[in-house]
Design an enzyme around this catalytic site. Structure first.
Site, short mmCIF file in Angstrom:
data_model
loop_
_atom_site.label_atom_id
_atom_site.label_comp_id
_atom_site.label_asym_id
_atom_site.label_seq_id
_atom_site.Cartn_x
_atom_site.Cartn_y
_atom_site.Cartn_z
N CYS A 77 -50.39 21.13 42.93
CA CYS A 77 -50.76 21.85 41.81
C CYS A 77 -51.77 22.60 42.01
O CYS A 77 -52.85 22.32 42.67
CB CYS A 77 -51.07 20.67 40.76
SG CYS A 77 -51.81 21.29 39.22
N CYS A 187 -48.46 29.08 40.94
CA CYS A 187 -48.28 27.81 39.99
C CYS A 187 -46.93 27.10 40.45
O CYS A 187 -45.94 27.81 40.57
CB CYS A 187 -48.19 28.25 38.72
SG CYS A 187 -47.72 26.82 37.62
#
Ligand code: DGL
Length: 263
Positions: A77, A187
């Site tokens: 992440c 992302c």
């Protein structure tokens, strides 16, 4: 390092299915590792949360992994790598691999002068992509842009709806006005949108850093004598903090998950 620790699990975490873009590649190159995956769907999306909220979410997930006795945790992440990794990195006695910091050197070494970065608002506001890449290459010009709707589009599995395609195209057009030579998908959810992006520009324009990330993790585990010694395929378990059915549905494109436990 004793043998028992080598054979402990590796934890992977993200707000949701994004982390599977990393996990699927990891599993291809190191399939003897025992793995745990945590998708924090209760708190998704992470990208619009405050740093304090994100630190609290990360501690909860890391405490869960600690109880499971992991030997390492992969922060699959970008948002938490940017904001919570610097805060919690010394709070645990296992290795932590943050995606941005682990890939920055490789990105900085690319033969590219104008690099775009698509990421969540939290990641873009942190400036961590710029600061990490500029540690190794001060001359690379970086165009950072947040795409606030993209994570929800992926989690709701609606990327092929015309109004969602319009949103993605609008964000892409804004970035293309900078004329970047490559665009990092900063992302882990964004690789799910590659087919949609590829309808407007060449898919070769995009860099999914998870390719570099899993190679980095593999070589660091090797160097640290932490590779699992078993020869059979490693076990895997998937956990979410909410919405297991949505997770299973959205997972399909990268790694079909059939069994998920809510914790
Ligand atoms: N997939 C994560 C990232 O790489 C989190 C996205 C979100 O939940 O906003 O940033």
């Amino acid at each position: 390092m004793d043998k028992d620790i080598k054979n402990n699990s590796i934890g992977f975490c993200d707000s949701g299915v994004g982390g599977l873009t990393v996990y699927s590649k990891f599993r291809k190159i190191l399939n003897t590792e025992n793995c745990l995956f945590f998708g924090d769907l209760k708190n998704s999306p992470y990208g619009n949360k405050t740093k304090e909220q994100l630190v609290a979410f990360s501690r909860r997930v890391f405490d869960f992994f600690k109880e499971k006795g992991v030997k390492a945790v992969v922060m699959a992440c970008n948002t938490t790598s940017a904001s919570t990794y610097p805060v919690i990195k010394d709070e645990y006695d296992f290795k932590i691999y943050p995606i941005i910091q682990s890939c920055a050197k490789i990105l900085a070494g690319l033969d590219v002068k104008r690099l775009g970065v698509f990421a969540t608002a939290s990641t873009i506001n942190s400036g961590v992509y710029e600061s990490e890449i500029h540690k190794y290459n001060k001359d690379m010009v970086i165009y950072s842009q947040s795409c606030p709707d993209w994570v929800n589009i992926v989690e709701s599995h609606t990327q092929n709806q015309p109004e969602k395609i319009d949103i993605i195209k609008r964000d892409l057009d804004k970035m293309m006005a900078n004329n970047p030579e490559k665009i990092v998908l900063g992302c882990t959810h964004y690789p799910y949108l590659l087919d949609v992006l590829g309808e407007f520009v060449s898919k070769d324009l995009f860099i999914d850093p998870s390719e570099y990330f899993v190679d980095f993790i593999k070589s660091d585990l090797e160097k640290s004598a932490l590779l699992n010694t078993q020869t059979e395929v490693g076990t895997e378990e998937f956990f979410v903090s909410a919405n297991p059915n949505e997770f299973k549905l959205a997972s399909g494109m990268f790694y079909q998950v059939d069994k998920v436990e809510v914790v």
